[in-house]
Design a protein around this motif. Sequence first.
Motif, PDB file in Angstrom:
ATOM      1  N   SER A   1       0.833  -1.213   0.000  1.00 13.83           N
ATOM      2  CA  SER A   1       0.000   0.000   0.000  1.00 13.83           C
ATOM      3  C   SER A   1       0.865   1.259   0.000  1.00 13.83           C
ATOM      4  N   PHE A   2       2.011   1.221   0.670  1.00 21.17           N
ATOM      5  CA  PHE A   2       2.938   2.358   0.618  1.00 21.17           C
ATOM      6  C   PHE A   2       3.448   2.559  -0.811  1.00 21.17           C
ATOM      7  N   LEU A   3       3.878   1.467  -1.423  1.00 15.42           N
ATOM      8  CA  LEU A   3       4.451   1.576  -2.776  1.00 15.42           C
ATOM      9  C   LEU A   3       3.401   2.030  -3.784  1.00 15.42           C
ATOM     10  N   ASP A   4       2.185   1.505  -3.660  1.00 19.07           N
ATOM     11  CA  ASP A   4       1.114   1.940  -4.564  1.00 19.07           C
ATOM     12  C   ASP A   4       0.838   3.430  -4.379  1.00 19.07           C
ATOM     13  N   ALA A   5       0.829   3.846  -3.114  1.00 20.24           N
ATOM     14  CA  ALA A   5       0.542   5.256  -2.819  1.00 20.24           C
ATOM     15  C   ALA A   5       1.624   6.162  -3.420  1.00 20.24           C
ATOM     16  N   VAL A   6       2.873   5.745  -3.300  1.00 19.41           N
ATOM     17  CA  VAL A   6       3.982   6.554  -3.840  1.00 19.41           C
ATOM     18  C   VAL A   6       3.893   6.632  -5.369  1.00 19.41           C
ATOM     19  N   LYS A   7       3.595   5.497  -6.002  1.00 18.50           N
ATOM     20  CA  LYS A   7       3.500   5.492  -7.474  1.00 18.50           C
ATOM     21  C   LYS A   7       2.375   6.415  -7.936  1.00 18.50           C
ATOM     22  N   LYS A   8       1.264   6.367  -7.230  1.00 22.35           N
ATOM     23  CA  LYS A   8       0.146   7.248  -7.598  1.00 22.35           C
ATOM     24  C   LYS A   8       0.512   8.714  -7.353  1.00 22.35           C
ATOM     25  N   TRP A   9       1.251   8.946  -6.289  1.00 23.43           N
ATOM     26  CA  TRP A   9       1.663  10.319  -5.969  1.00 23.43           C
ATOM     27  C   TRP A   9       2.560  10.874  -7.086  1.00 23.43           C
ATOM     28  N   ILE A  10       3.460  10.050  -7.557  1.00 17.99           N
ATOM     29  CA  ILE A  10       4.415  10.528  -8.571  1.00 17.99           C
ATOM     30  C   ILE A  10       3.777  10.567  -9.962  1.00 17.99           C
ATOM     31  N   PHE A  11       3.090   9.491 -10.331  1.00 11.89           N
ATOM     32  CA  PHE A  11       2.649   9.366 -11.730  1.00 11.89           C
ATOM     33  C   PHE A  11       1.154   9.619 -11.924  1.00 11.89           C
ATOM     34  N   GLY A  12       0.458   9.869 -10.837  1.00 11.92           N
ATOM     35  CA  GLY A  12      -0.976  10.160 -10.947  1.00 11.92           C
ATOM     36  C   GLY A  12      -1.813   8.965 -10.530  1.00 11.92           C
ATOM     37  N   ASP A  13      -3.003   9.272 -10.001  1.00 17.46           N
ATOM     38  CA  ASP A  13      -3.897   8.203  -9.533  1.00 17.46           C
ATOM     39  C   ASP A  13      -4.242   7.228 -10.655  1.00 17.46           C
ATOM     40  N   ASP A  14      -4.262   7.755 -11.874  1.00 22.10           N
ATOM     41  CA  ASP A  14      -4.673   6.923 -13.016  1.00 22.10           C
ATOM     42  C   ASP A  14      -3.460   6.396 -13.791  1.00 22.10           C
ATOM     43  N   TYR A  15      -2.332   6.242 -13.095  1.00 23.56           N
ATOM     44  CA  TYR A  15      -1.109   5.933 -13.849  1.00 23.56           C
ATOM     45  C   TYR A  15      -1.211   4.625 -14.643  1.00 23.56           C
ATOM     46  N   GLU A  16      -1.997   3.683 -14.143  1.00 24.68           N
ATOM     47  CA  GLU A  16      -2.087   2.413 -14.885  1.00 24.68           C
ATOM     48  C   GLU A  16      -2.798   2.602 -16.229  1.00 24.68           C
ATOM     49  N   GLN A  17      -3.721   3.566 -16.258  1.00 25.40           N
ATOM     50  CA  GLN A  17      -4.387   3.881 -17.538  1.00 25.40           C
ATOM     51  C   GLN A  17      -3.518   4.824 -18.364  1.00 25.40           C
ATOM     52  N   ALA A  18      -2.860   5.762 -17.669  1.00 24.66           N
ATOM     53  CA  ALA A  18      -2.050   6.762 -18.386  1.00 24.66           C
ATOM     54  C   ALA A  18      -0.786   6.148 -19.002  1.00 24.66           C
ATOM     55  N   TYR A  19      -0.299   5.082 -18.380  1.00 22.41           N
ATOM     56  CA  TYR A  19       0.910   4.411 -18.891  1.00 22.41           C
ATOM     57  C   TYR A  19       0.578   2.925 -19.135  1.00 22.41           C
ATOM     58  N   PRO A  20      -0.308   2.634 -20.106  1.00 18.57           N
ATOM     59  CA  PRO A  20      -0.773   1.240 -20.243  1.00 18.57           C
ATOM     60  C   PRO A  20       0.316   0.264 -20.663  1.00 18.57           C
ATOM     61  N   ASN A  21       1.405   0.785 -21.216  1.00 16.45           N
ATOM     62  CA  ASN A  21       2.444  -0.121 -21.719  1.00 16.45           C
ATOM     63  C   ASN A  21       3.641  -0.261 -20.780  1.00 16.45           C
ATOM     64  N   TYR A  22       3.453   0.144 -19.544  1.00 17.51           N
ATOM     65  CA  TYR A  22       4.601   0.095 -18.634  1.00 17.51           C
ATOM     66  C   TYR A  22       4.289  -0.609 -17.321  1.00 17.51           C
ATOM     67  N   TYR A  23       5.271  -1.387 -16.893  1.00 17.75           N
ATOM     68  CA  TYR A  23       5.259  -1.900 -15.531  1.00 17.75           C
ATOM     69  C   TYR A  23       5.938  -0.845 -14.666  1.00 17.75           C
ATOM     70  N   PHE A  24       5.364  -0.587 -13.521  1.00 12.44           N
ATOM     71  CA  PHE A  24       6.021   0.284 -12.549  1.00 12.44           C
ATOM     72  C   PHE A  24       6.255  -0.554 -11.299  1.00 12.44           C
ATOM     73  N   ASN A  25       7.428  -1.125 -11.197  1.00 12.38           N
ATOM     74  CA  ASN A  25       7.763  -1.868  -9.993  1.00 12.38           C
ATOM     75  C   ASN A  25       8.518  -0.956  -9.051  1.00 12.38           C
ATOM     76  N   ALA A  26       8.262  -1.139  -7.771  1.00  9.17           N
ATOM     77  CA  ALA A  26       8.907  -0.253  -6.809  1.00  9.17           C
ATOM     78  C   ALA A  26       9.359  -1.044  -5.589  1.00  9.17           C
ATOM     79  N   ILE A  27      10.364  -0.495  -4.941  1.00 12.21           N
ATOM     80  CA  ILE A  27      10.826  -1.074  -3.670  1.00 12.21           C
ATOM     81  C   ILE A  27      11.173   0.076  -2.729  1.00 12.21           C
ATOM     82  N   ALA A  28      10.823  -0.099  -1.464  1.00 13.21           N
ATOM     83  CA  ALA A  28      11.124   0.941  -0.481  1.00 13.21           C
ATOM     84  C   ALA A  28      12.616   0.924  -0.158  1.00 13.21           C
ATOM     85  N   THR A  29      13.157   2.095   0.074  1.00  7.21           N
ATOM     86  CA  THR A  29      14.595   2.215   0.338  1.00  7.21           C
ATOM     87  C   THR A  29      14.817   3.185   1.491  1.00  7.21           C
TER      88      THR A  29
END
Lengths: 414, 211
Positions: free
Chosen positions: A79-107
């Motif tokens: 949930s943290f990683l999803d929240a960060v991805k939405k914060w950076i790329f927008g709530d609709d990032y999965e629709q806005a970037y349909p051809n990309y995987y956005f994998n994330a890891i906390a650091t």
Amino acid sequence: MKEFMPQENQNKKVQENVLAISAKAREEKAHNPAIINATSGTYYDEDGSIKVFECVKDIFNHPNYNNILTYSSVTGSKSFLDAVKKWIFGDDYEQAYPNYYFNAIATPGGTGALTMSLATYLTPSEGIMLPNIMWPVYTQMATNLNIKPHLYELFDEQNKLNLASIKKVAQELQTKYQKVALIINDPCHNPTGYSMTKDDYVGLIDLLNELATKTKVILILDIAYLDYGHSSGQITRKHFKLLTKLSSNVMTLFTFSASKTFGLYGLRLGALIQMTTLLKEADLFVSATSYFARATWSNVSHLGMEIIEKTLTDEKKKQAFTKEILIASNNLAKRAELFIASLQKYQVPFAPYVNGFFVLILVDNESFENEIAKKGAYGCHFGKGYRVALSSINLDEAPKLGDIIGQAYQKTLG
Amino acid sequence: MRIIIVGSSPVKTFFKKYQLNPSDYFIGVDGGALELLKKDIKPDLAIGDFDSTNDFEKVKKEAYEVKCYNPCKDETDLELAFKALENLKGATNLEIDVYDAIGGRLDHEFNAYLLLAKYKQYKIHLLDDKNEVLCLNKGQAVYLKKASCQYFSVFALESAVININNSLYNLENRLLKLFDTYAISNEPLNDHTRAIIEVKEGSIIVFINYK
């Protein structure tokens, strides 16, 4: 004679003096409020206290110890990683970037994300491209991993991103390593405050695509100061959409810092986010970064993740936070306006500033710096310049500091 | 980004026709990998059994990824390339141009049409010098200009209902059944409006012959 420590480690010395100078300035200011402390890459409010966002206070007022004191998972909570991805790329990032995987890891902070990106994608004896004007820790991260730094000129004659220099150095790396990896710090470049324009992005993408016809290219975008860019980073977020024009042979890695965005400097939290269209690369990222994390810091601050997750998944809290950071970002712009107007009166040379925490005075002179210190003001010697942290001064101090620096410039070099 | 797939048909179109866009994703199918290399393009993926490649060593050296299969397999090399599309995020919404897969052996050409139908979830265009072949599913349409399109023909992949407008032979909500051949050799009507082929139900295969 055999020694405990290998010779190459004995030669390792922390070059950065920022934290030490910052501590000194803070200590002096505690005794004398007239001291101007422009050393710290920490956002301070107008009253001189560290900026504490309401969402942060909220967690400290209502701590859930079962969450914040327990171990986190190695990758960080979903949930943290999803929240960060939405914060950076927008709530609709999965629709806005349909051809990309956005994998994330906390650091642990943006630093952890940068180190992890170098350790995961480069091997000792390979090289990394760094700007000639930069946060010096980039070099330390690289050399600590036995990765060789190769410098490109950050600015061209028009004070724009120097694509010709990036191309030249990248082609050398292609010959030498059959791979190109480069770090770009945008927006609010540390230490200059430069933010890339749309033209910079378009030119960079064209160049990286050209390079990618020969070898793989890794673009590491250090977005630590994202939320202090234009309109709290909204312009840069639009530029990110341009990255969809990159070849699949260019992998983009974003290094995010919760220190800067949420003011959680001491909690050490950030994220490394990979943008790729290739399933294989997406899978490799997850396994290799998890392995690295487990073997180094194991897991990150659960408290920090809880703050961000709770803030960004509650629409009301998110809106309140968005408003707060926009105010901070706008206030920083006001400080910059006053400071730069003052510098310009004295014709002090400085690197092209757009926005962000820092301004880099293009003067490399000890007497000049001593003169500023004599007047009770502290910035940091930084490469071949003098870095002023607008983040740690207030609106009253901004023009005063500009005058002090201007007068020191005229006295010693004018 | 488009996905560019290059096969190894003896009729070479890719080399003549393709204009480089470095952001495209390149798949070389068997000898198609060498066709890519002839244009100084490193295949992102080289796939197949490579039984018709005369310089596999070069492919192995230059391609970013090589998937080599035993020649005794059920799938054709082209099908392996289509199967590999599932490794690209969102490939179903990308345009996929397939060069050098038609114009040679008729069995391979027929195989290419069957695969077009089998993998109709993708936006695949089979291309040669003068022709383009694609599938359209329910809700999809294609627009054709008279300036470039000489003829177009439409066949059903299953029972379909279609509209064809601004053409020599218009159709309105017309049932087109499997093996119907009446929608062959149509033409855009004039220069002012583009011919439109729309699928209301089912799915069709469209052959476009360019001038």
